[in-house]
Structure formats: C-alpha cells, structure tokens
Design an enzyme around this catalytic site. Structure first.
Site, PDB file in Angstrom:
ATOM      1  N   TYR A 267     -42.773 -26.348  26.234  1.00 50.55           N
ATOM      2  CA  TYR A 267     -42.671 -25.277  25.258  1.00 50.55           C
ATOM      3  C   TYR A 267     -41.889 -24.075  25.782  1.00 50.55           C
ATOM      4  O   TYR A 267     -41.228 -23.377  25.027  1.00 50.55           O
ATOM      5  CB  TYR A 267     -44.070 -24.766  24.885  1.00 50.55           C
ATOM      6  N   THR A 303     -40.001 -33.790  21.461  1.00 47.42           N
ATOM      7  CA  THR A 303     -40.475 -32.429  21.724  1.00 47.42           C
ATOM      8  C   THR A 303     -41.970 -32.429  22.000  1.00 47.42           C
ATOM      9  O   THR A 303     -42.690 -33.364  21.625  1.00 47.42           O
ATOM     10  CB  THR A 303     -40.213 -31.503  20.532  1.00 47.42           C
ATOM     11  N   ASP A 304     -42.436 -31.379  22.630  1.00 48.69           N
ATOM     12  CA  ASP A 304     -43.875 -31.159  22.714  1.00 48.69           C
ATOM     13  C   ASP A 304     -44.380 -30.864  21.299  1.00 48.69           C
ATOM     14  O   ASP A 304     -43.609 -30.653  20.363  1.00 48.69           O
ATOM     15  CB  ASP A 304     -44.201 -30.021  23.672  1.00 48.69           C
ATOM     16  N   TRP A 305     -45.684 -30.826  21.136  1.00 48.95           N
ATOM     17  CA  TRP A 305     -46.270 -30.822  19.804  1.00 48.95           C
ATOM     18  C   TRP A 305     -46.181 -29.453  19.120  1.00 48.95           C
ATOM     19  O   TRP A 305     -46.577 -28.442  19.688  1.00 48.95           O
ATOM     20  CB  TRP A 305     -47.724 -31.248  19.905  1.00 48.95           C
ATOM     21  N   LEU A 307     -43.399 -27.637  17.396  1.00 44.61           N
ATOM     22  CA  LEU A 307     -42.320 -26.663  17.556  1.00 44.61           C
ATOM     23  C   LEU A 307     -41.762 -26.170  16.232  1.00 44.61           C
ATOM     24  O   LEU A 307     -41.101 -25.135  16.187  1.00 44.61           O
ATOM     25  CB  LEU A 307     -41.162 -27.265  18.367  1.00 44.61           C
TER      26      LEU A 307
END
Length: 632
Positions: A267, A303-305, A307
């Site tokens: 993030y 992606t990370d969760w 965004l």
C-alpha cells in the site's frame, strides 16, 4: 461437435489461452481482473444471503460479474471446505465458458489472529510464525513447511497462497513483522527460494500438484515511517533515510530467481526516492519500470486489497488505500493501476469499471488482454481446467491436520524457541554466535533445563498443561519457580480492523512492568515472550532467571523445552533494542543498526547435554520429522 482447443488438455497452454481469449467478451475479461474476499457456511454450502457475505455473494460474483478469483476468509472442517470448494467450481462450470475458480488464502498454519493478514490454523497443522522458521535458518525445514502448506491447501482446493511475505523488518515498531523472515536480506533471500519450491511441489514449474505463491509486498514493505502501517492513512509513507532501497529489493530478486509467478505491491508510497510519491500499486515506475523492465518479471501483479473503492470492514468504513491519488475517482484509480502495469485488483468486485474504461476508449482492450493472458495461463498450468478442478472430501479429511503433518509442525514449534538467557552468562554479557551454525556455551548457574517435579507458579500458561510436568501452585511464595508467558507490548488502537494491528511502543507500560518485575524479584522466574516484534525488555532480561523468545508455540511445546524433552534451537531473526529512544532515533530502512543491542541478531543459547533431556516425555512421544513427500 469438436472439443474447443481451450478444453483440450493435450494442447499447449499458449494455444489454449489464445483460443479462450478469442471467445471472451469484454465483461468476461473484466471479471478475471478482480479478486476479492469470500466466505463459506459451516456445512460447506455457499453463502447466498447478501447480508452475510463480506462483499457480494459467490453466486452473484460468478454468475453476474464473471469473477473467478476469490480469497477465502475463515473456513471450516476439511470435508466442509472441500465440499464448499466443489460447489463453487460447479457454479463456475455453469457459466458460458466454464472458467474455473482460483481459490486463494492468507497464511493459515500458525498462531496469528489478524483477519487482515492471516487466519488461525483451525483444522490445519500448526507451525511457528514465519519468524520462527527464520529463527531456525533451515532451508530444508522451510521447504518442508511450504510442502505441508501445499498438501493441505490442495486437499481443500486452495491453489494460490497469498504469501510468503518477504518484507524486511528494519523498523522494529511495524505491526506486520510477525509474518516476515526478520530483518536480514541474506537470510530472507535464502529462505524464500525454499518456500516457493515447497509450494510448487514436484517438477520444475507450476503444475497440477502446485500451489502458486503471490510474493509480497514489492518492493519491500518494511521501512514504514514511525513504524505505522499503510493499511491506514497515517502510515502511508515509506521512507529510506539511510538510502537502503536496494537492500529491501534483494529478497524479491531471490524470489524471481526461484520462479515466483505472482507479486503483490504494498500500500505504501515511497517518499524521498526517485519514484513518484504514490502508492506502489499505482506506481508505474515501480511496477513497469523496476519490476517488469529492470527485473524482467512477466508474471501476475495483483494489488493489495482495497486500492480502488471504500469498503465496510468489521462494521467500519475503510477508505480506499489510494495513497497519493486520493483525489481520483474509482474509475481513474483503476485506469492508473492498469497503466502502471498491474493485472488484478485485490479486494475489489467492480468489473464494470474495466468495462467502462474499455468501452470509453480510455484503456485499449489489448491492454486488458495482456493481463487476461497471464491470469488464464496460470489457471491452465495449475490444472484447473482439467484434473484439478474438483477435490475429494474424503482425502481432505485424511490429509488436513493429519498426525504426520501435526507432528512436523509441533517439532518446529519446539525447535524455534530461542533461549536468550539462562542464568548469568559466564562473560557477563550476551554472546554473539555466528550464523548459521555454532553453539553458545551454557551460562553459569543455568536454570534450564528443569528437572524433577518442582512446585511451579504459572502465568500465561494453562495450569492443566503445566500439571503434566510440575506441581502447580497458586501463590508465588509457595513456588520453587515461576513460568511467565508474555506477549510483545503494543499501543492499543481504536476498535474494529485497526485493533488487530499491534503497533506503537515496544516496551511495557510502567504499571504492567512493575507487576512483572515484582514477580521476577519474588521467585526465580522463566520468562517466555512471544516476539511478534522486537520487544524492549531490558529490565525483564536483567531480572529473569531464564528468558526465551517464541514465535508461535503451544504451552506443551514450551514446557517440553523447559524440562529438557526438546532443545531450543532458534536464533534471533532481528536485534532486540535496549530502549525506545534507540528505536525512535533509528533509520527505518537500516538493518541491525544498534551497536549495542540488548541481544544481537543471531543470538541464541544452547543447552548442554543433561540427564533430564533423556527422561521420558510426560505424554505420548513424538515421531521424528519426515522428509518424504507424499502428494494428495
């Protein structure tokens, strides 16, 4: 009727991908680019009540949104998990093209209880946290651990591990350290290859018996400003005051050399570097420039969760972690992620955004096709279109949590325990053994291992567990010694999701410290502290009769070590600082910074051979760890 090329297992993966891609609509392609959370009913049925689904129901996401990548939250018994997985695949098989589901999971083999980063083991075999594997510096053990994860995941249909986490723990206050291999780039680089190999299983590349690894968090999520985590806006800055950006890249280079096929950027946004000050998932210089062009990675970037969109998490609204681009709309954020080189949106279920980007001409369909090719190829290589689409519930019950795998995990818990102090060191100061091998002489006046059946006062240990080894008393004044289990201190944050992130100070509050020291001064005490971060405990270390670090170990594992039925073999995977002032003055990107830590990186004492170590266990003997690989 001729069998479509994409359904023909004899065809090369590339041909199958191109055939299926040519048949897909923009909406179906868009659905492939999203991966989000999903839950199951305890009896193995699908959750059809929207009020009980963390995002949307599986039926809606698969049937209406065209999605087929999901991250399982929670779980159930092995049979129920296998049945649920098969129900999910049956639902996907009924769609127009029948694209199978890829099911993913955060770590679920240790003790962590943070639902945003890991899941408690439940029916699965239980091992120490990743830090505990690092403390043993044993590549073969890491490979065996990852192979265990592979076997148990395969049995219930999980084909993608949202791990390993190979960030470097160079900022001691960071709340995600427990999932790392510690602060040393060389150690982490050595172990990540074994981890990926164990998940991959037999063969040179991904196959039907593999679990894919999504390595995180590129380009290294450890150097957080003030140790705060970028799940939250106050922790969004990632800083490199010592100029060690490349140091944090080293484990990722090793992961790529080991054949990693998926990467997750973190993030955070880099501050004070040549890169744009936007979150890594939006950062074209990081994803395309560094990861794809410089390092040559052509795999999946997810992606990370969260965004793109705000979300409800544990009853609270979590704003999108769109650091540096908060002013953009969800549509603009999605476009930026695709332009940066990302393939998949983690924690999102909004394919309509990609459809709109393509239909409006802002993103060419050919750009979406590039990501779809990567995602489909992985499904084909994992055998999801063929023999691995469904799993056997009977086999799941036999494999998950089997006696063999539990024995391996239990043995690793015992081995990973790290003896920091055992009486007063003969030299008067902590010794600094070299890695990876070596032995520190036993301290003068050693308290451990314990022998006989002493009268013991316990705190933080279940009295029933201690009663197998000693006579438990309720008053320290009546005890021969005390056994005290502690957790790493942290500053409690507000409720909800944030409460699971143990951040802030690493020392005990004055009142709590007085309570601990009062016990230590009243009776000889063995202190075992669970290190999820590098605790600041100089007063405790001075007064404890013996001091051990654990990284996830049961009471039985600890007591076996204390009474000499197993030996502590761990060595610290990070320094333990002497003071919070030292921590606050440090450089977040610099490893092993202290010139005089309380205990150095690599510190770990050993027991000398004693008669007590040969005494029979106060329960069933454990079998020796197995090295043979057995596939489900």
């Amino acid at each position: 009727m001729n069998t479509p090329v994409y359904r023909d297992a004899a065809q090369p993966v590339e041909h199958r991908v191109e055939d299926l891609l040519a048949r897909m609509t923009v909406s179906e392609k868009a659905g492939l680019l999203f991966q989000t959370m999903i839950t199951m009913n305890a009896d193995g049925t699908l959750v059809d009540d929207p009020a009980q689904a963390p995002t949307a129901t599986a039926r809606r996401m698969i049937t209406d949104l065209g999605m087929n990548h999901f991250n399982l939250l929670g779980g159930g018994g092995p049979r129920q998990m296998a049945l649920w997985h098969n129900h999910l695949q049956e639902l996907a098989a009924q769609t127009r093209l029948g694209i199978p589901v890829t099911l993913s999971s955060d770590p679920r083999h240790s003790f962590t209880d943070n639902p945003g980063t890991a899941i408690m083991s439940g029916a699965f075999s239980q091992w120490p946290e990743t830090l505990g594997l690092a403390a043993l510096n044993d590549s073969e053990l890491v490979r065996r651990y990852a192979d265990t994860v592979r076997r148990e995941y395969l049995a219930v249909g999980i084909r993608l591990a949202l791990h390993p986490q190979i960030d470097l723990a160079t900022e001691p206050r960071w709340s995600r350290i427990v999932g790392t291999f510690g602060e040393d780039a060389e150690l982490t680089s050595r172990l990540v290859g074994a981890y990926i190999e164990g998940l991959r299983g037999p063969g040179d590349g991904l196959g039907a018996d593999s679990v894919s690894a999504m390595v995180k968090h590129f380009p290294g999520g450890g150097p957080q400003k003030d140790g705060e985590d970028p799940h939250f806006d106050y922790g969004r800055e990632q800083v490199y005051p010592a100029g060690h950006f490349d140091y944090h890249l080293r484990p990722f280079r090793a992961a790529l050399a080991a054949g990693a096929t998926q990467m997750m950027p973190y993030y955070g946004m880099p501050v004070g570097t040549p890169y744009d000050e936007v979150g890594f998932g939006f950062n074209k210089g990081i994803i395309t420039g560094l990861l794809r062009e410089e390092l040559g990675f052509d795999g999946i970037v997810c992606t990370d969760w969260g965004l793109v969109s705000d979300a409800e998490v544990l009853g609270q609204t979590m704003p999108a972690r769109a650091w540096g681009v908060e002013h953009l709309s969800p549509l603009e954020r999605a476009a930026m992620i695709l332009d940066a080189g990302g393939d998949q949106f983690g924690g999102e279920h909004a394919p309509e955004l990609v459809v709109e980007l393509v239909e409006s001409g802002r993103i060419p369909e050919s750009r979406v096709d590039t990501s779809v090719r990567r995602l489909l190829a992985e499904k084909f290589r994992l055998g999801l279109f063929d023999e691995r689409r469904y799993v056997d519930p009977d086999a799941a019950e036999e494999i998950v949590g089997s006696a063999e795998l539990r024995t391996l995990g239990d043995a690793a818990q015992r081995r990973s325990l790290t003896l920091l102090k055992n009486g007063e060191p003969a030299s008067g100061k902590a010794s600094e053994p070299a890695r990876p091998q070596g032995s520190t002489p036993q301290s003068a006046g050693a308290l451990l291992p314990l022998s006989g059946r002493p009268r013991v006062y316990v705190a933080g240990v279940q009295p029933e567990a201690a009663a197998r080894y000693a006579d438990v008393v309720t008053d320290p004044a009546a005890a021969d010694l005390a056994i005290l289990r502690l957790d790493t201190p942290f500053e409690p944050r507000t409720g909800g999701f944030e409460a699971f992130f143990h951040a802030g100070r690493l020392d005990f509050a004055p009142e709590r410290l007085r309570e601990i020291l009062s016990l230590l001064e009243s009776v000889p005490t063995v202190v075992a502290i669970h290190l999820e971060r590098p605790a600041v405990i100089p007063e405790i270390a001075e007064r404890a009769g013996a001091l051990l670090a654990s990284y996830g170990a049961s009471d039985a594992a600890l007591l076996d070590v204390l009474f000499g039925h197993a030996r502590p073999e761990g060595r610290l995977p990070f320094q333990l600082p002497r003071s919070m002032a030292e921590v606050a003055q440090g450089h977040p990107d610099l490893p092993q910074e202290s010139s005089s830590p309380l205990y150095p990186f690599g510190h770990g004492l050993r027991y000398s051979p004693t008669a007590s170590a040969a005494d029979p266990l106060p329960g069933p003997a454990e079998s020796s760890p197995q090295t043979d690989r057995t596939d489900p």
